[in-house]
Each structure stands twice: as C-alpha cells, then as structure tokens.
Design an enzyme around this catalytic site. Structure first.
Site, PDB file in Angstrom:
ATOM      1  N   ASP A 161      -0.503   5.312   1.148  1.00 22.66           N
ATOM      2  CA  ASP A 161      -0.395   6.012   2.172  1.00 22.66           C
ATOM      3  C   ASP A 161      -0.535   5.579   3.362  1.00 22.66           C
ATOM      4  O   ASP A 161      -0.843   4.687   3.758  1.00 22.66           O
ATOM      5  CB  ASP A 161      -1.650   7.100   2.240  1.00 22.66           C
ATOM      6  CG  ASP A 161      -1.682   7.941   0.633  1.00 22.66           C
ATOM      7  OD1 ASP A 161      -0.616   8.702   0.540  1.00 22.66           O
ATOM      8  OD2 ASP A 161      -2.205   7.878  -0.165  1.00 22.66           O
ATOM      9  N   ASP A 177       0.547  -1.279  -0.120  1.00 22.83           N
ATOM     10  CA  ASP A 177      -0.164   0.434  -0.213  1.00 22.83           C
ATOM     11  C   ASP A 177       1.025   1.434  -0.018  1.00 22.83           C
ATOM     12  O   ASP A 177       1.917   0.844   0.324  1.00 22.83           O
ATOM     13  CB  ASP A 177      -0.991  -0.011   1.470  1.00 22.83           C
ATOM     14  CG  ASP A 177      -1.977   1.353   1.931  1.00 22.83           C
ATOM     15  OD1 ASP A 177      -2.330   1.670   0.185  1.00 22.83           O
ATOM     16  OD2 ASP A 177      -1.525   1.627   2.408  1.00 22.83           O
TER      17      ASP A 177
END
Length: 215
Positions: free
Chosen positions: A11, A9
């Site tokens: 953020d 991922d």
C-alpha cells in the site's frame, strides 16, 4: 555490499490504495455507530486489519462484536475498490521487471492480509515476478516490528544485509531497518518527504535509476 534482493511494501508503493482503507473503515465501522473522524483514522493508517478493528472497538464498543467478520468486511471492501479503480503506481511493473532481469530476488512484505496482496499482484500482472509474498497477518506483530521482513528474507534464502526494502512510511522503514536491511523511501513525487531511516529516495518508478540498480 552487493544487494541480492528487493522487498516491496504494498500500500502506497505498488498501488495508491491507502485511501481505500480509509474509505472501507468509514463504510464498515460507521454502520456500527463508530464515529470515524479524520484524526482517529490517521492513527490507523499503518496498522494491520486486526489492529484497526480492535482500535475502533475499544473507542466505540458495540454489541455482538465479531473481529474476524469485521476484518473480512473491511478487506472485501478494499479489494472491490482495488479491482475497479485505477490505482497502479506509474512505472512500477517495468521497474520490477528491470530488477528481475538483473537477477534480483523480489519479495513483498505487507501489513495487509495476504488475499489483498494476491489481488494487487494479479491486477499489476506481476505475480510471477515475486519470489515471496508475505503478510504480517502470519506474524505476532505487524510493522514497525521487523518480523514480516525477517521472514521475507528467510523465505528468499538471503541474509537481511543483502536485502533492500522499498517503503513509503516511517513505520515500514523502521521495520526494515530493525531487520538489518537497507531502505528506500518511495515518495510518489512528493519532494518534501524525507526520512533519516532511508538510505535512498525514489520520487517515482519511471525515473528510478539508483546506482545499485543500474549496474
């Protein structure tokens, strides 16, 4: 089962940027009369940019609504902050290089727009280490729907059961699990964070010596 790919991922995992999205929402939507409260902003934390824009418009409708223009303003503001502020997760570049040296395929799967992802990878100077970079903006649904992970695995040419995802949110972990992947929750040194959707936990990348990565 031997792992062949690690999908990150963005953020909250590669960079500590979630506060930038909150600030960008405040900066952009407040100018249209939106009352951006902490409680409401918390609800948008893991949405796509399009979903965030629609969220605020439904609650505080204003004239001359232009979804794509607003999304662009939010994204541009976030990119400005990523480029000018210190937000890199400590040790993450070395961690990615370690995986690459062990011949894992490396992917990025994010709800953020693709142009943000490219800015982040350029800032970290790791773009050449990633075999695929994919955004939910090209899917019908963002996380927690598994689409962005399924497409990432397809782009890597590796079946999901041979992939492991590194996420910091319940929404992201749910997406990866639904795609049939193993999961790691990254907590950024918060030992209180745990999840029944995570197979493993990483507190920080500097000391991330998990069994499957130290073979």
């Amino acid at each position: 089962m031997a792992l062949k790919a690690v999908i990150f991922d963005m953020d909250g995992v590669l960079i500590d940027s979630e506060k930038f999205w909150t600030q960008a929402e405040l900066d952009v939507f407040s100018s249209y009369g939106v009352q951006v409260t902490e409680d409401l902003a918390a609800q948008t934390k893991y949405m796509t940019t399009q979903e965030v824009t629609e969220f605020w418009y439904q609650r505080f409708p204003w004239e001359n609504f232009d979804s794509s223009d607003l999304e662009n303003k939010v994204v541009t503001r976030v990119i400005e902050m990523i480029q000018t502020k210190d937000c890199t997760m400590s040790g993450v570049q070395e961690f990615i290089r370690h995986l690459k040296n062990k011949d894992y395929k490396i992917g990025l799967a994010t709800n953020a727009p693709l142009r943000v992802a490219h800015v982040v990878l350029e800032k970290l100077q790791v773009r050449d280490l990633f075999d695929t970079v994919h955004s939910s903006e090209f899917e019908t649904h963002g996380k927690p729907h598994p689409a962005v992970y399924l497409t990432s695995a397809e782009n890597l040419g590796i079946s999901p059961e041979y992939c492991i995802a590194i996420e910091d949110s319940h929404s992201g972990l749910k997406a990866a699990k639904a795609a049939g992947m193993q999961t790691i929750v990254f907590t950024n040194n918060d030992e209180s964070i745990d999840s029944d959707l995570a197979d493993f936990k990483i507190l920080n990348f500097s000391n991330a010596l998990l069994p499957m990565f130290s073979e």
